[in-house]
Write a protein that holds these residues in place. Sequence first.
Motif: not given
Length: 91
Positions: A46-75
Amino acid sequence: MALADLFKKKSSGNVAKDRLKFVLVSDRANCSPDTMKLLRDDIIKVISKYMEIDPEGLDIQITETESENRNGRVPALYANIPIRDMRHSSR
């Protein structure tokens, strides 16, 4: 992605590092490494449709963050995508 990038051989250390990253990220996301690979491939497509990217440098991470309504942590999905150049559309 340049044609030469398709044929560039990665060192076994880099391949092992990429596999370990996928395992760690997929474990955090509670999904399989295959699903994480599909997600990564879809993001690149999808991103390559709009820009030339370096796929080898792509870094995807899933972490946890506080939810917007403050009722716990969400991925949360974080993607670091090195951009080489913008594609110019004729729109």
